[in-house]
Design an enzyme around this catalytic site. Structure first.
Site, PDB file in Angstrom:
ATOM      1  CD  GLN A  28       7.464  12.681  10.187  1.00 18.00           C
ATOM      2  OE1 GLN A  28       6.381  12.253   8.558  1.00 18.00           O
ATOM      3  NE2 GLN A  28       8.127  11.662  10.687  1.00 18.00           N
ATOM      4  CG  ASP A  50      -3.413   5.276  -0.447  1.00 17.98           C
ATOM      5  OD1 ASP A  50      -4.778   4.034  -1.131  1.00 17.98           O
ATOM      6  OD2 ASP A  50      -3.025   4.740   0.417  1.00 17.98           O
ATOM      7  CE1 TYR A  55      -4.353   6.974   5.765  1.00 21.25           C
ATOM      8  CE2 TYR A  55      -3.539   7.678   4.284  1.00 21.25           C
ATOM      9  CZ  TYR A  55      -3.820   6.892   5.164  1.00 21.25           C
ATOM     10  OH  TYR A  55      -3.530   5.473   5.132  1.00 21.25           O
ATOM     11  CB  SER A 153      -7.561  -0.925   3.687  1.00 17.56           C
ATOM     12  OG  SER A 153      -6.577  -1.111   4.606  1.00 17.56           O
ATOM     13  CD1 TRP A 206      -1.409  -1.501   4.571  1.00 16.85           C
ATOM     14  CD2 TRP A 206      -0.164  -0.693   6.453  1.00 16.85           C
ATOM     15  NE1 TRP A 206      -1.398  -1.914   6.312  1.00 16.85           N
ATOM     16  CE2 TRP A 206      -0.662  -0.967   7.118  1.00 16.85           C
ATOM     17  CE3 TRP A 206       0.875  -0.456   6.949  1.00 16.85           C
ATOM     18  CZ2 TRP A 206      -0.732  -1.725   8.126  1.00 16.85           C
ATOM     19  CZ3 TRP A 206       1.236  -0.109   8.476  1.00 16.85           C
ATOM     20  CH2 TRP A 206      -0.063  -0.721   9.159  1.00 16.85           C
ATOM     21  CB  SER A 207       3.943  -0.748   6.640  1.00 17.81           C
ATOM     22  OG  SER A 207       5.483  -0.675   7.549  1.00 17.81           O
TER      23      SER A 207
END
Length: 337
Positions: A28, A50, A55, A153, A206-207
């Site tokens: 992005q 992290d 990714y 995770s 996360w998020s």
């Protein structure tokens, strides 16, 4: 500046605001902007970073390694992950087999430009590999000095308990779990958090802003903002869909006066909320511009009194997802290819 917390039942301290580069680096955001943002994170006191091999199909690790070049390695905590397919996606390019872990960690070390990883995480649970094989491979990496601590995770409470027991038998530390967690998504509270607290395992969440929904920028009855995450298939658009309905978006708008009463922006309120949970060691935040970090790091050290927490619960009543069954639906039953 950012406060620090211990990671699980270990002596390792991490910045409670941790920089994550899931949807930004290598896809992005242009590399120059990504590097400037990492440097802004360092300037703000963030020492923990992290990433994951998957990714941007390894590009995110490469960008992070470039951004951290020249920094004092001992002053950083670098986290990465293994499980999802990378490269040509052959039959052994995925999962938590000894072979894939070995191949993946060497690739990560090279891309990150370091000779050890502070926290190496199983990105999902692998139902197709014996857990003994996975943790045996992790233990070898720890004993070789290539990895210091082990994390996972999105594991269930039962998986955490089994993994913790194996790690203890092998003389290594399972110190963390990295789940989705926010004021809107609370599925870990019922089983995962109590089990983790018992075992000395922290959450690295996360998020915390529910893919940006808790920023308040998505308005009920209005099209999503152009250029936002909801419009970009490369940056988690699929994850945000569950929150993009008028009932949720209307409830989120009810948080604005609460944030204002406490002198906080909406993103700061969202991050501060997850950090009130004592089992949370760090909230992962990303940024596409340095100035975004200047706002979010101010959530570090914020204390929300019981009255504020109750007001947040009341504002979001009816739209919070908190069924522990949600923790059993994340790891795929067969390896992703």
């Amino acid at each position: 500046m950012v406060n620090y917390r211990y990671l699980g039942n270990s002596g390792l301290k991490v910045s409670e605001i941790t920089y994550g580069n899931w949807v930004t680096h290598g896809s992005q955001v242009e590399n120059d902007a990504a590097i400037k943002t990492v440097h802004a994170a360092l300037d703000a006191g963030i020492t923990t970073f992290d990433t994951a091999d998957v990714y941007a199909n390894t590009a995110a690790e490469t960008v992070l390694g470039e951004a951290l070049k020249g920094q004092r390695r001992e002053s950083l905590e670098i986290f990465t992950k293994v499980y999802f397919p990378t490269g040509p996606k052959g039959p052994n390019d995925t999962g938590l087999s000894r072979k894939h872990i070995r191949d993946s960690v060497h690739g990560s070390l090279q891309r990150l430009g370091t000779d050890y990883i502070d926290l190496y995480q199983a990105h999902r649970f692998d139902y197709e590999t014996p857990l003994e094989e996975t943790f045996g491979a992790f233990a070898d990496l720890v004993h070789q000095g290539k990895v210091l601590y082990i994390g996972v995770s999105e594991w269930t409470a039962e998986q955490l308990r089994e993994g913790h027991a194996l790690a203890k038998d092998l003389g290594i530390q399972l110190v963390s779990n990295q789940p989705q967690y926010s004021a809107l998504w609370r599925v870990i509270e019922g089983k995962v958090v109590p089990t983790s607290a018992e075992l000395g395992i922290s959450q690295i969440v996360w998020s915390p802003m529910a893919q940006g929904v808790l920023s308040g920028k998505y308005l009920p009855g209005q099209p999503v903002p152009e250029g936002s995450r909801a419009t970009d298939e490369k940056s988690g658009a699929n994850f945000i869909k569950r929150f993009l309905n008028d009932e949720v978006l209307t409830a989120v708008q009810n948080l604005k006066p609460i944030a204002a009463d406490h002198g906080l922006s909406m993103p700061q309120l969202a991050i501060a909320w997850v950090l009130q949970n004592p089992n949370v060691a760090a909230a992962l935040v990303g940024a596409s511009r340095p100035e975004q970090l200047a706002d979010t790091v101010k959530a570090s050290g914020v204390v929300l009194e019981a009255e504020a927490m109750t007001a947040i619960d009341q504002a979001l009543a009816g739209v919070v997802v908190d069924d522990p069954a949600g923790t059993y639906e994340v790891s795929p039953k067969t390896r992703v290819v």
